[in-house]
Design a protein around this motif. Sequence first.
Motif, mmCIF file in Angstrom:
data_model
loop_
_atom_site.group_PDB
_atom_site.id
_atom_site.type_symbol
_atom_site.label_atom_id
_atom_site.label_comp_id
_atom_site.label_asym_id
_atom_site.label_seq_id
_atom_site.Cartn_x
_atom_site.Cartn_y
_atom_site.Cartn_z
ATOM 1 N N THR A 1 32.727 -11.702 0.918
ATOM 2 C CA THR A 1 31.997 -12.684 1.703
ATOM 3 C C THR A 1 31.686 -12.133 3.089
ATOM 4 N N GLY A 2 30.523 -12.483 3.614
ATOM 5 C CA GLY A 2 30.184 -12.071 4.973
ATOM 6 C C GLY A 2 28.694 -11.902 5.174
ATOM 7 N N ASN A 3 28.158 -12.501 6.234
ATOM 8 C CA ASN A 3 26.727 -12.379 6.538
ATOM 9 C C ASN A 3 26.326 -10.960 6.894
ATOM 10 N N GLU A 4 27.312 -10.169 7.322
ATOM 11 C CA GLU A 4 27.001 -8.824 7.818
ATOM 12 C C GLU A 4 26.972 -7.770 6.728
ATOM 13 N N LEU A 5 27.339 -8.116 5.499
ATOM 14 C CA LEU A 5 27.510 -7.119 4.443
ATOM 15 C C LEU A 5 26.186 -6.739 3.769
ATOM 16 N N VAL A 6 26.082 -5.455 3.435
ATOM 17 C CA VAL A 6 24.918 -4.915 2.732
ATOM 18 C C VAL A 6 25.423 -4.057 1.573
ATOM 19 N N LYS A 7 24.747 -4.134 0.447
ATOM 20 C CA LYS A 7 25.129 -3.325 -0.705
ATOM 21 C C LYS A 7 24.804 -1.858 -0.446
ATOM 22 N N PRO A 8 25.732 -0.948 -0.751
ATOM 23 C CA PRO A 8 25.441 0.476 -0.588
ATOM 24 C C PRO A 8 24.183 0.875 -1.349
ATOM 25 N N GLY A 9 23.415 1.768 -0.729
ATOM 26 C CA GLY A 9 22.153 2.185 -1.326
ATOM 27 C C GLY A 9 20.958 1.487 -0.733
#
Length: 662
Positions: free
Chosen positions: A193-201
């Motif tokens: 969870t987290g608004n700041e997270l992005v999937k690698p790639g």
Amino acid sequence: MRRKEFRFLISVEEALEKLYRYYKPKPLGVEEVSIEHALGRVLAEDAQALIDVPHFDRASMDGYAVIAADTLGADEWNPVRLKLIGRIEAGTVPDIEVINGKAVEIATGAVMPKGADAVVIVEHTRETNGFVEIYTSVAPGDNVYKAGSDISFGEVILKKGIVLGYREIGVLASLGYEKVKVYVKPKVAIISTGNELVKPGYKLDYGKVYDVNSYTLAAAVCEGGGIPLLHNIVRDDYEEIKNAILAALKTSDMVITSGSSSAGAGDVIYKILEEIADEEDPGVIVHGLKLKPGKPTIISVIRNKPVFGLPGYPLSALIAYIKVVDPVLRKISLYPFEEHLRLKARIAFSFKPEKGRRNIVPVSLAKRKGDLLAFPILKGSGAISSLLLADGFIEIPENITYLEQGSLCEVRLFSKNVKIPDLYIIGSHCLGLELLLSLMRQKNKFEYRVINVGSMGGLLAIKRGEADIAGIHLLDEETGIYNIPFFVKLNLSRDAVLVKGYYREQGFIVKKNNPKNIYSFKDLLNKDIVFINRSKGSGTRTLIDINLKNIAVEMGISFSDLIQKIRGYSIEAKTHTAVAAAVYYGRVDVGVGARAAAEMYGLDFIPITWEEYDFLIRKASLRQSSVKAFLDVLSSKDFKNMLEKKLSGFKADKDTGEIINI
């Protein structure tokens, strides 16, 4: 009747005992499945850091972003009142600038706004009528994770031929690498969870971070005999998180969430678990462990399935998993319990663990004079490099308040594949050093470890006998000579030698076309210019301060008065590339760094000087084959040619690789 035990800290043993009262792990049988991830595969090429981690300065606690000097003298009887001018959430790019007398509310993990150099934690404040009252003073850098403080751009993080474990996969995920791979296994849902997270790639925008926990925890589940089911990243929205957990309960045998587990206003996992529990479910049975890192861990049982809420920081999540999730998973999967390898080692330096909690401290191992030394890694639970540098961890009981240098301890290794380094390098980070080591690897099979702590940290590591080699570039204020005066002042001639390295061009890093016309240190005094400094103890910081002291003398004012006129002097960056990133993203207007860093970001470079980057080597290490190989490469024509060809602003000396006669 549902039993609630909320925010009462208990030991790991008590937590598992309580869980087993409500949930009896049962085996699920045997089946063959394919493994999606890279766990257990051999890495085919060196993996190099493509970004600084983190790549922006971020708040480490909920609170208020301030200029530290504004809080001087604040206490409970004499609070400082600052005008509140906005709020910054995690994952957003701030358009607010902090000036004297102002403050900005900031969430954990959010980007630090322009002008601010510290965070006052929310527990030491009170909001009233558009102002925030501050009851404690802070120093520059307090409660802020600095850009590049974990991993530096260009570092080789994983070497060719290594077998990937869950630590390695977590590090790869943090840097954006998308690709690098039975009993019946329980299906384990993993929700980050987290608004700041992005999937690698995917593209990493400013203010975002790559999702580490999904991949680290999935790898750990594989080692424990489970099948990880990775859900899409879930934003910090109550209903979205609740729906994700409900969906996971239908398709899995166990659920793990990471993030939103602590006591902050935005951390809601425990509320959701209580809401979705049926009357016959025990719901949340544990919320808080006597464990550091890992304190905010939640344990619950919903629909007769265990649901674990782990902290968001990667190291915290990993330690909590090892201590409370892994034992349960292995009971379900019938996967054999595999005790971590245990070694005896001596603590390399004294430190104080946190009182009242079992401290789990990651350590890096090194051989010294027949002893095995354990170097505690005290970077905090948000540091990605803790996963990279650690060979294992030590457990410190709640009643231990001080661990003395030389104390014998038991190290539990993270992996069977741990190899103790043949060469330990501690000092200033440099892309030239990375190039040298890459050439060395092509010719030799030595294991080495590099820890970047700045030039002064490298000098002290050599003096204490912790390192074989230190890279340094310190300019002496009195003589104007690099490195040699510090060698003499620290009386290192008995224990070490100084070896000639190479030259690096230092200068001002500014935006393309230099829109604010910055050409000298005097220009930093302009009120419309925001500067970013370098860390204390670094060679670049020494260069900066020497030039500023000369200006103070010219102006007839004190150095302390001069630096008060420079906006951002107290804001520090750990690496040259962190300076360039801060300029590139517009958080500052100018910093001092190497030409190569400016060119990596497509920025302009205003030359200041060529500095001397040399190597300090322990005499006791000169006989080591690994050190001899290092010196052979340093003095080789191949290295000298490649240094100038591959790295802009670098050049070798005719004496590169030779011992300096002092």
